[in-house]
Motif scaffolding. Structure first.
Motif, PDB file in Angstrom:
ATOM      1  N   LYS A   1       0.720  -1.046   0.121  1.00 29.27           N
ATOM      2  CA  LYS A   1       0.001   0.160  -0.074  1.00 29.27           C
ATOM      3  C   LYS A   1       0.926   1.408  -0.019  1.00 29.27           C
ATOM      4  CE  LYS A   1      -3.980  -1.962   2.471  1.00 29.27           C
ATOM      5  NZ  LYS A   1      -4.707  -2.129   3.697  1.00 29.27           N
ATOM      6  N   PRO A   2       0.342   2.318  -0.599  1.00 29.31           N
ATOM      7  CA  PRO A   2       1.228   3.712  -0.671  1.00 29.31           C
ATOM      8  C   PRO A   2       1.124   3.922   0.712  1.00 29.31           C
ATOM      9  CG  PRO A   2      -1.000   3.782  -2.108  1.00 29.31           C
ATOM     10  CD  PRO A   2      -0.950   2.349  -1.232  1.00 29.31           C
ATOM     11  N   ILE A   3       2.425   4.860   1.037  1.00 27.81           N
ATOM     12  CA  ILE A   3       2.727   5.299   2.483  1.00 27.81           C
ATOM     13  C   ILE A   3       2.702   7.014   2.285  1.00 27.81           C
ATOM     14  CG2 ILE A   3       4.595   5.766   4.040  1.00 27.81           C
ATOM     15  CD1 ILE A   3       5.508   2.986   3.519  1.00 27.81           C
ATOM     16  N   VAL A   4       1.958   7.480   3.301  1.00 30.68           N
ATOM     17  CA  VAL A   4       1.743   9.105   3.425  1.00 30.68           C
ATOM     18  C   VAL A   4       2.713   9.386   4.503  1.00 30.68           C
ATOM     19  CG1 VAL A   4       0.361  10.819   3.882  1.00 30.68           C
ATOM     20  CG2 VAL A   4      -0.744   8.842   2.516  1.00 30.68           C
ATOM     21  N   GLU A   5       3.513  10.510   3.994  1.00 28.50           N
ATOM     22  CA  GLU A   5       4.492  11.090   5.109  1.00 28.50           C
ATOM     23  C   GLU A   5       4.238  12.571   5.206  1.00 28.50           C
ATOM     24  OE1 GLU A   5       8.826   9.457   4.857  1.00 28.50           O
ATOM     25  OE2 GLU A   5       8.119   8.985   2.983  1.00 28.50           O
TER      26      GLU A   5
END
Length: 250
Positions: free
Chosen positions: A112-116
């Motif tokens: 899954k994409p990672i949000v930072e």
């Protein structure tokens, strides 16, 4: 993994804020994403672009008139380490100077994409510096209109970052419910429609007939047009979801 459209940023960021207890809706009064806390004290606006550019920066500054918490969001592409729009340290300092928050989304092939969060908005961190760095003053009128539009939508039917698509606004939802009532009950007066749907501006909506869904059958009586009937089919999913939400809230 480079994204093709900025709409791909919507779902990861939506999940990011929902996990923190916010209700999220897309394309609210020209804002790509709006997240509102349960007590409505926190209103977060997020603007998307595939890469960081001047247009995104200007959008963010403009949105600061509608909320104290405004974030810019872009893809973090691991294959473009030397690109100007990937110089995260410099971009973070720029956003801090303006009082904007900065988010990045990293996409992967198998997970899954990672949000930072590279930096929080000024209001979120109580960022205090010289007067030139203070956030823009929020317009109470714009903020209230944003929150009103958000609350009058029964659900999230738009994808943030969309262009050239018909948006399901609060007004369109109301018009759909009027059309649904006319379809179910036949020809009706504005007063009866107002009683059935509960919209104080029912008569005005029928008279303006913005979408061409309504027609005057006789004096003080309205009926559904073929265009309105087609709209009921086109937005059938929206009507079903709105009905389900209403039943849950009842």
């Amino acid at each position: 993994m480079a994204i093709q459209h900025e709409t791909e940023l919507y779902e990861p960021i939506k999940r990011f804020y929902e996990a923190r207890g916010y209700t999220v809706k897309g394309e609210v009064r020209h804002c790509d994403l709006v997240a509102v806390s349960q007590d409505e004290q926190d209103i977060v606006i997020v603007e998307f672009k595939k890469t960081f550019n001047l247009a995104l920066l200007l959008q963010g500054v403009d949105r600061m008139q509608s909320s104290e918490q405004v974030y810019l969001a872009v893809e973090r592409n691991r294959s473009k380490k030397g690109a100007v729009n990937q110089r995260w340290g410099e971009l973070t300092r720029l956003c801090k100077r303006l009082g904007l928050g900065l988010l990045t989304v990293t996409f992967y092939k198998t997970k899954k994409p990672i949000v930072e969060v590279l930096c929080e908005s000024a209001a979120a961190t109580q960022y205090i510096t010289a007067p030139v760095n203070k956030p823009a003053r929020v317009s109470s009128r714009r903020k209230n209109r944003l929150l009103q539009e958000f609350n009058e939508r029964s659900g999230d039917y738009n994808v943030g970052g969309s262009t050239k698509r018909k948006l399901v606004t609060a007004y369109r939802e109301k018009a759909l419910n009027l059309a649904k009532c006319l379809h179910e009950h036949g020809q009706l007066s504005p007063r009866r429609l107002r009683e059935l749907c509960g919209y104080s501006n029912t008569a005005t909506m029928l008279q303006h007939n913005y979408y061409g869904w309504f027609a005057r059958a006789s004096r003080g009586i309205y009926e559904l047009t073929p265009v309105g009937l087609a709209a009921l089919e086109e937005y059938a999913t929206v009507l079903r979801e709105a009905s389900a939400t209403a039943q849950q809230d009842a």
